[in-house]
Design a protein around this motif. Structure first.
Motif, PDB file in Angstrom:
ATOM      1  N   LYS A  74       0.844  -1.187   0.000  1.00 25.64           N
ATOM      2  CA  LYS A  74       0.000   0.000   0.000  1.00 25.64           C
ATOM      3  C   LYS A  74       0.888   1.249   0.000  1.00 25.64           C
ATOM      4  CE  LYS A  74      -3.608  -0.141   2.574  1.00 25.64           C
ATOM      5  NZ  LYS A  74      -4.511  -0.133   3.758  1.00 25.64           N
ATOM      6  N   ASN A  76      -0.499   4.596  -0.682  1.00 25.86           N
ATOM      7  CA  ASN A  76      -1.313   5.616  -0.015  1.00 25.86           C
ATOM      8  C   ASN A  76      -2.744   5.093  -0.001  1.00 25.86           C
ATOM      9  OD1 ASN A  76      -2.384   6.262  -2.676  1.00 25.86           O
ATOM     10  ND2 ASN A  76      -0.500   7.440  -3.001  1.00 25.86           N
ATOM     11  N   ASP A  77      -3.701   5.994   0.216  1.00 29.31           N
ATOM     12  CA  ASP A  77      -5.081   5.551   0.344  1.00 29.31           C
ATOM     13  C   ASP A  77      -5.653   5.007  -0.957  1.00 29.31           C
ATOM     14  OD1 ASP A  77      -5.061   6.237   2.979  1.00 29.31           O
ATOM     15  OD2 ASP A  77      -5.971   8.213   2.677  1.00 29.31           O
ATOM     16  N   THR A  78      -5.068   5.372  -2.101  1.00 27.75           N
ATOM     17  CA  THR A  78      -5.627   4.950  -3.389  1.00 27.75           C
ATOM     18  C   THR A  78      -4.682   4.119  -4.233  1.00 27.75           C
ATOM     19  OG1 THR A  78      -4.930   7.048  -4.398  1.00 27.75           O
ATOM     20  CG2 THR A  78      -7.172   6.940  -3.480  1.00 27.75           C
TER      21      THR A  78
END
Length: 679
Positions: A74, A76-78
């Motif tokens: 991962k 970042n959030d997207t």
């Protein structure tokens, strides 16, 4: 809170999920069999003997095992990226004797049969997980020890856990389905199919019995005579020897001594055998949440719904299963390799959900035109190699798109044939702003006469492009003369930087008159030429009002741009700069440069509009985009493209000069249109 003699007692909270909470040490055993009619069958035996149970479970197992299983970091959030580390390698090759495909096939099948599946982690001397091995759930015992910790035991022929070495919970990956009695053991879906499987088993055994006894309903042998028990037994044995069993089907029967055969027919309820079998198979599909067409049950499939039902297998059936598998691995296996939250796993369903080729092609074009993907991202949807051209990594969108709430101010050359009330109102307002009467016309405007321009255009013998070149020259001469008048006026009226003023409204009438005269001449010259080539006729009546209002609006914009350039030049001029030099720098630079650009753009716009009107009045059927000299790249790609007269080209424009393509597509454009009256 639990109290004993008024004192709080410490308990293991997860035992509260058991049907009967267990606070001491306890063992949890899995189920492995169920009772059918007059028999007791193991889950594995049901899988092997029941056709539709085996079919559905195999289908789900193959759909799971074939799916790529990604390990991702991962960012970042997207965003995330693929991680090809030790965990990915372990899942690809769990142990020396099993591939990743076989492990997932075993896991999916075992969990569907028993409601649970277990992986054993084998570690090296450093505690690193090196191999994964499946453990059969019928041999696994889950135990809560005296300390309240969960331990696993692999039973090798014994059910007494005291004789087995414990396996810590950290060394087991447990895929357990929901069980209302306890969270530590799964519940097989076969349990909910108990009556369905009982009926299916009974139906098959009844059918087998019927075939074994002659493949016919029961037969009664009757006689009016009284037979002893011995005689009855001999008669039955004699008849069965000659007629019972599949090998005696069709044998000739001979009866004597007054014996009469009576065949007992199946009643209506018993004849529902086939319908009962169909119901059984559909109930199996329902229990495993599998659309019947996925396992080739096409009774209710139609041409319109078959594709959607097959796609729903992954969207509605497999997606929740995959999330369950992923969550277990993320919770029980990923922390052995990475810090929690940094890495996650997922089944990659992009390939199976992306649709057929035609659907993907349509979607790719729409996403590309909307500016949501680059060319190379669209290419990747089809597995083709990326292009090294820089344009393929840029985002493009239809130039006609505007922010929500923005009024539509541009008009296509096709739409301009019908003057809009707004355009007429704008022209009327311009006259009203000048005091109700047309503003006085200067020398430059008086010098531009319609007859003179038409005379010069009419003396040109040759192609339409030659006429256009003459019209561009006339535009440049007229605009140059007006800009020279404006230069002189600004110089004479500006004694200092602060006094260097230019009132654009004072020049709007002159420039509107020049543009209107040139527009009428351009439209008539080009329209007449196109009509003559097509053997038709041309009339400027349809566009006369639009040319007038457009000339007025364009004049305002051009003069305002000149005023802005003059103000900017005085603002940036040095303190000791001469006023005349500052004014000359503006008109010799930006203003004169705009004269050439305005000339080319106006001729392209008006000529394109007049050409379309002439082509329509002359019954032309198609139009073809023809590029001029040194065209921009987007227009060069349009060369030779032919479309019906009333439609737009692939770039969304009606033709060269169409402002719906944006100013960047119209400025300095010298492309043209060819027309044909053929279908």
């Amino acid at each position: 809170m639990f109290l004993s003699n008024g004192a709080i007692v410490s308990v293991d909270a997860d035992t509260l999920a058991d049907r009967t909470p267990i606070f001491a040490d306890a063992s949890y055993y899995g189920s492995s069999s169920m009772a059918l009619l007059t028999t007791f069958a193991a889950y594995s035996a049901i899988y092997k003997a029941q056709l539709w149970v085996g079919t559905v479970i195999r289908k789900l197992a193959m759909a799971t095992a074939r799916m790529p299983f990604d390990v991702k970091i991962k960012l970042n959030d997207t965003d995330s990226r693929m991680e090809n580390g030790p965990l990915a390698g372990l899942l690809e090759r769990p142990n020396q004797r099993m591939s990743g495909f076989k492990l997932w096939e075993w896991t999916s099948s075992t969990r569907d049969i028993y409601g649970e599946a277990f992986w054993l982690k084998l570690r090296d001397n450093k505690g690193i997980v090196r191999e994964l091995h499946p453990m059969h759930p019928t041999n696994v015992i889950v135990r809560r020890n005296a300390a309240g910790e969960i331990e696993y035991f692999y039973a090798a022929g014994t059910r007494n856990v005291s004789m087995l070495p414990p396996i810590p919970a950290d060394d087991v990956v447990a895929f357990v389905s929901y069980n209302p009695d306890t969270p530590h053991r799964g519940l097989s879906i076969l349990e909910s199919l108990r009556m369905t499987l009982l009926n299916e088993d009974a139906s098959r055994r009844a059918t087998a019995s019927m075939w074994a006894k002659g493949a016919r309903p029961a037969v009664i042998l009757s006689t009016e005579a009284s037979l002893s028990q011995g005689a009855q037994d001999r008669l039955r044995a004699q008849f069965d020897a000659s007629h019972a069993g599949v090998d005696n089907t069709g044998a000739t029967a001979v009866f004597e001594e007054g014996i009469k055969p009576t065949i007992i027919q199946l009643n209506a309820e018993e004849m529902q055998y086939i319908e009962s079998r169909k119901l059984n198979r559909e109930e199996v599909c329902a229990a495993y949440d599998v659309p019947p067409p996925v396992v080739h049950i096409l009774d209710h499939a139609t041409f319109s719904n078959i594709t959607e039902q097959l796609r729903s297998q992954y969207r509605d059936t497999m997606a929740p299963r995959f999330v369950g598998f992923e969550s277990v691995i993320n919770h029980q296996l990923v922390p052995d390799f990475y810090p929690r939250g940094d890495v996650y796993t997922r089944f990659n369903m992009d390939e199976v959900l992306r649709g057929d080729f035609e659907s993907r092609a349509t979607a790719a074009v729409a996403l590309r035109n909307a500016g949501l993907i680059t060319g190379n991202q669209g290419v990747a949807l089809f597995g083709y190699p990326r292009s090294e051209k820089p344009q393929m990594d840029d985002y493009f969108a239809n130039a006609a798109l505007v922010p929500l709430g923005t009024p539509a101010t541009r008009l296509t050359i096709a739409e301009a044939a019908t003057p809009s009330p707004a355009a007429d109102a704008e022209a009327a307002q311009a006259i009203a702003d000048a005091g109700g009467t047309p503003a006085p016309v200067g020398d430059a405007a008086k010098a531009v006469r319609f007859r003179d321009v038409m005379g010069k255009a009419g003396r040109v013998k040759g192609s339409k492009s030659a006429i256009r070149a003459t019209l561009v020259t006339e535009h440049q001469k007229a605009l140059g003369a007006l800009f020279d008048e404006q230069r002189a006026s600004v110089k004479s009226g500006a004694s200092s930087k602060a006094a260097g003023s230019f009132d654009p409204a004072a020049w709007d009438g002159d420039l509107a008159s020049i543009l209107h005269t040139l527009s009428k001449a351009t439209a008539l010259a080009i329209g007449t030429k196109v009509a003559a080539d097509l053997g038709g006729q041309y009339s400027s009546d349809d566009i006369a009002a639009y040319l007038e209002s457009n000339s007025t609006a364009t004049a305002k914009k051009v003069n305002q741009a000149t005023a802005d350039e003059i103000a900017k030049a005085f603002e940036n001029a040095a303190a000791d700069a001469e006023v005349g030099d500052t004014v000359d720098s503006v008109f010799d630079g930006e203003v004169n440069a705009r004269a050439g650009q305005i000339s080319l753009s106006r001729v392209a716009m008006v000529a394109g509009l007049a050409s379309l009107v002439a082509a329509r009045l002359s019954d032309a059927k198609t139009k073809t985009w023809v590029t001029g000299g040194n065209p921009r790249g987007s227009h060069a790609a349009m060369s030779g493209e032919t479309v019906p007269l009333g439609e737009t080209f692939s770039n969304g424009m009606s033709g060269p000069g169409d402002y719906s393509g944006g100013a960047e597509e119209v400025a300095n454009c010298n492309c043209d249109l060819d027309f044909s009256t053929e279908g």
